[in-house]
Design a protein around this motif. Structure first.
Motif, PDB file in Angstrom:
ATOM      1  N   LYS A  26      65.670  37.279  54.854  1.00  0.00           N
ATOM      2  CA  LYS A  26      65.645  36.081  55.667  1.00  0.00           C
ATOM      3  C   LYS A  26      64.841  35.065  54.898  1.00  0.00           C
ATOM      4  CE  LYS A  26      63.840  35.560  59.602  1.00  0.00           C
ATOM      5  NZ  LYS A  26      63.018  35.953  60.708  1.00  0.00           N
TER       6      LYS A  26
ATOM      7  N   ILE B 204      73.571  40.557  55.327  1.00  0.00           N
ATOM      8  CA  ILE B 204      73.455  39.291  54.613  1.00  0.00           C
ATOM      9  C   ILE B 204      73.975  39.369  53.171  1.00  0.00           C
ATOM     10  CG2 ILE B 204      71.806  37.580  53.755  1.00  0.00           C
ATOM     11  CD1 ILE B 204      70.388  37.768  56.370  1.00  0.00           C
TER      12      ILE B 204
ATOM     13  N   GLN C  61      69.092  46.721  59.212  1.00  0.00           N
ATOM     14  CA  GLN C  61      69.230  45.457  59.924  1.00  0.00           C
ATOM     15  C   GLN C  61      69.827  44.357  59.047  1.00  0.00           C
ATOM     16  OE1 GLN C  61      65.648  43.677  61.500  1.00  0.00           O
ATOM     17  NE2 GLN C  61      66.829  42.181  62.648  1.00  0.00           N
ATOM     18  N   PHE C  62      69.373  44.274  57.800  1.00  0.00           N
ATOM     19  CA  PHE C  62      69.708  43.080  57.018  1.00  0.00           C
ATOM     20  C   PHE C  62      70.809  43.284  55.986  1.00  0.00           C
ATOM     21  CE2 PHE C  62      65.488  41.930  58.619  1.00  0.00           C
ATOM     22  CZ  PHE C  62      65.831  40.728  59.208  1.00  0.00           C
TER      23      PHE C  62
ATOM     24  N   THR D 174      71.786  42.030  62.145  1.00  0.00           N
ATOM     25  CA  THR D 174      71.066  40.916  61.534  1.00  0.00           C
ATOM     26  C   THR D 174      70.766  39.838  62.568  1.00  0.00           C
ATOM     27  OG1 THR D 174      72.365  41.393  59.588  1.00  0.00           O
ATOM     28  CG2 THR D 174      71.110  39.358  59.559  1.00  0.00           C
TER      29      THR D 174
ATOM     30  N   MET E 241      65.002  43.515  54.116  1.00  0.00           N
ATOM     31  CA  MET E 241      65.307  42.407  55.003  1.00  0.00           C
ATOM     32  C   MET E 241      65.510  41.144  54.216  1.00  0.00           C
ATOM     33  SD  MET E 241      61.890  41.427  57.024  1.00  0.00           S
ATOM     34  CE  MET E 241      62.129  39.701  57.067  1.00  0.00           C
TER      35      MET E 241
END
Lengths: 317, 423
Positions: free
Chosen positions: B3, A187, A183-184, A127, B1
């Protein structure tokens, strides 16, 4: 807790309150930055989407850009394609990233797990890496020419399943979604992990005393307590996915090939706003795409707030 | 993802991109110029060879070469020009991209510039207004398409350089069946190679170069004509000779496969010579796109690729003009042709090229008829634009996901949708 007694006498209460300068002083700078760099560009984008620019002259055209975007074949097919891909991208994240994040968080919070700090760091590491690096590394790993994936699958006896995944229309978007998930995933894991740590031990102890097995403790005690966090994670996933751009751009370029199969709203916006190769960029049309992205995210969040968020019960310890 | 990022960032990123770009390129001291370019590969050559030579005759003008990666060049330049932060000299893409910059007032009219008469009308044609009156960029270089091959592999397998298409496929078949080398090193992941090194490379032999190109512009020719169909059928045949997983093979992968001696033939642009000179440790040669039958006239794509113009908002136009005039000189043509082999100067000066492969490429100009890429003049003005459409369909034909007939129809439909002479 009792409220502190008011020091003011009845007379001074009638007096006009002085302007609270300290509030202005403390909020001012942040507000100014927020207005300048967030609110103003947003409003300006909305306004820009109502204009058309030809040969340096801009003119007000009302909703024409949006009508073109949705009804003109040249634009609408690309737009709906990007939107459909974006939903697929989002659904894969919701079905893969968040459950895995939850699972990892539960495993990490287990008091019996050794080295949990190291696992936490390693899983969170991707991340923190740049998307460009992630894109490059995965392209190399999956490359049919230099990559190690084929060899890896060969040792598992699965090599005939190997394909140029990133290059095929049928698999490129799914592959990119998985890269993004990889990748994330840190979180949702971190957020849920933090919430799990906050659950008081006495509640869990009480359930054990009442005879609950670990599964029951999870389903009836822990899960309801972390639902608000899962809801928040879902919203973050939604917003981030519909703004996603970097990974696709880093791996497939602005043309989001093959045949636009990896095109998301972000890459579609980029091509429209900046242009690509011989296609000229159009700031106004780009603003229209950006406005639609904003509206899609806005509507998505509002639906979520009305139908999901209001029904979630919160608990205070 | 995951963000959190507000949608407004999209607009902001445009601004910050410009700001970042501006800080990189702005050189404000008087008498100093900065050049916007997409040729980041040539940065060293400009700073070590070309600009020092210029400074010998013009010691008071400081020039800074500030390239942007090719894929981002057009959009970054547009943003910089609009924000007023672009460099003094602008490297010009051919035809409409630069024409629209000129029409929007970003490029200076070069009327009366010393040295402009050193160029033929044909080479200037890529950077004039449609009526041929106003010149806005100075022609710098053209690139030629062909095939680069590994001489050692050809020798090992006893292969002869193919002149006709039959011979070409025989060579490919031999490489495929008798060795472990990949016959053709090309991928479709970046899409542009399929159109540029595939379609525009072999196509001129089918559509007879300039004749076919002009017929498309006047509307007499259509992309569904036999010539174009045959070009795509040709590409469809290539897919059996490409490396495994070519759908995910990028441009740099193709180059590496060739320089690592894993592939025998590389569909090339002459600009690749530089990269191969640096990286390949074997001898390589070049041959022009094979003609359909022995004795047919040959056609090559000799594309006017690079021009250079002056930013209309530059503070240093006089210095910029001095640099441009120098670039029209024989001295520059010789320096450039030899420092950047594979980019061929467009001025009328006699130039001696030392690089053997570049020499081979430029020698085709004498034997074959030259043409430029057919999607660049006028035909990419509308939406959808032809160049991007060609990328898409050519890559799909190579991937086997689209038939040559469907490719021709899609490209023609797109062109017909907005281009009046084709309707």
């Amino acid at each position: 807790m009792t409220l502190p007694k008011s020091k003011s006498t009845p007379e001074s209460a009638i007096e006009k309150k002085p302007i609270p300068w300290h509030i202005v002083f403390f909020l001012g700078p942040a507000l100014l930055i927020y207005l300048t760099f967030s609110v103003y560009p947003l409003l300006d984008t909305l306004v820009l989407s109502l204009y058309d620019e030809q040969k340096g002259q801009s003119s007000f055209v009302g909703l024409q850009n949006f009508i073109t975007l949705i009804s003109d074949d040249n634009w609408s097919s690309a737009f709906w394609n990007a939107l459909a891909n974006n939903f697929q991208f989002f659904i894969i994240h919701m079905l893969v990233q968040n459950p895995i994040g939850l699972l990892l968080a539960v495993l990490l919070s287990s008091p019996k797990l050794r080295f949990s700090g190291s696992y936490r760091t390693f899983i969170f590491m991707p991340t923190m890496l740049s998307v460009v690096i992630i894109g490059f590394v995965w392209q190399l790993l999956l490359s049919p020419i230099w990559g190690i994936s084929e060899n890896f699958l060969y040792h598992l006896g699965l090599d005939h399943y190997f394909d140029a995944w990133l290059g095929k229309e049928s698999s490129a978007l799914i592959t990119l979604s998985f890269i993004s998930v990889w990748q994330f995933v840190g979180i949702p894991m971190m957020l849920i992990y933090a919430t799990l740590l906050n659950i008081p031990d006495d509640i869990v102890d009480a359930s054990v005393v009442d005879g609950a097995n670990p599964m029951q403790t999870f389903w009836y005690i822990k899960l309801p307590l972390i639902l608000p966090t899962i809801a928040m994670v879902s919203i973050l996933t939604f917003v981030a996915n519909f703004n996603a751009f970097e990974l696709i751009y880093a791996v497939k370029g602005a043309l989001a090939g093959p045949n636009f199969s990896t095109d998301l709203m972000g890459t579609f916006f980029y091509r429209t706003f900046f242009g690509f190769q011989l296609q000229e960029g159009s700031a106004t049309m780009g603003a229209a795409v950006a406005t639609l992205m904003f509206l899609i995210i806005l509507v998505g969040i509002m639906l979520f707030l009305f139908f999901v968020q209001r029904r979630i019960q919160r608990f205070q310890f | 993802m995951l963000k959190a990022r507000p949608v407004t960032l999209l607009k902001q990123s445009a601004i910050s991109l410009t700001l970042v770009a501006a800080t990189i390129t702005s050189v404000q001291a008087s008498g100093s110029l900065s050049i916007e370019s997409w040729r980041s590969d040539d940065a060293n050559i400009w700073s070590d060879v070309i600009l020092p030579a210029f400074n010998q005759s013009h010691p008071d003008i400081k020039v800074h070469f500030a390239p942007t990666p090719p894929a981002e060049y057009n959009s970054a330049l547009q943003a910089k020009l609009q924000a007023g932060t672009a460099g003094d000299l602008i490297t010009c893409r051919p035809f409409d991209t630069s024409l629209s910059l000129y029409q929007n007032g970003h490029l200076e009219n070069l009327a009366g510039l010393d040295g402009l008469n050193e160029f033929s009308d044909v080479s200037k044609s890529a950077w004039v207004t449609d009526d041929g009156k106003e010149q806005f960029c100075l022609p710098l270089a053209s690139v030629i398409h062909g095939f680069i091959y590994n001489k050692a592999i050809f020798k090992e397998l006893n292969l002869k350089v193919p002149a006709t298409q039959d011979e070409f496929y025989k060579v490919l078949d031999t490489i495929k069946s008798e060795s472990r080398y990949i016959p053709l090193s090309m991928g479709t992941a970046d899409q542009w190679e399929a159109a540029t090194m595939g379609f525009q490379n072999v196509g001129p032999n089918f559509w007879k170069g300039e004749d076919g190109r002009k017929a498309l512009i006047t509307g007499e020719g259509k992309l569904t004509d036999k010539a174009y169909l045959e070009t795509w059928q040709e590409l469809a045949k290539w897919k059996d000779y490409l490396g495994r997983g070519y759908q995910a093979q990028k441009y740099s992968d193709s180059q590496n496969l060739f320089t690592l001696e894993r592939a025998a033939i590389y569909p090339a642009g002459s600009w690749d010579i530089q990269t191969f000179n640096d990286q390949a440790e074997f001898e390589f040669g070049a041959f022009p796109p094979p003609v359909p039958k022995a004795g047919d006239a040959c056609y090559i794509s000799d594309h006017t690729d690079i021009g250079i113009g002056i930013n209309a908002n530059s503070d240093n136009k006089e210095a910029a003009k001095a640099l441009l005039s120098w670039m029209a000189s024989a001295e520059f043509a010789n320096l450039f042709a030899n420092a950047v082999p594979g980019f061929f100067p467009l001025s009328n000066h006699k130039v001696t090229i030392n690089d053997p492969v570049a020499q081979e490429f430029v020698s085709w100009r004498d034997q074959c008829n030259s043409t430029i890429r057919n999607s660049y003049q006028i035909l990419s003005r509308g939406t959808p634009n032809l160049e991007n459409a060609l990328w898409n369909v050519s890559a799909q034909v190579l991937n086997g996901t689209m038939s040559p007939e469907a490719a021709a129809k899609k490209a023609q439909d797109g062109l017909q949708a907005w281009y009046a002479p084709q309707q």
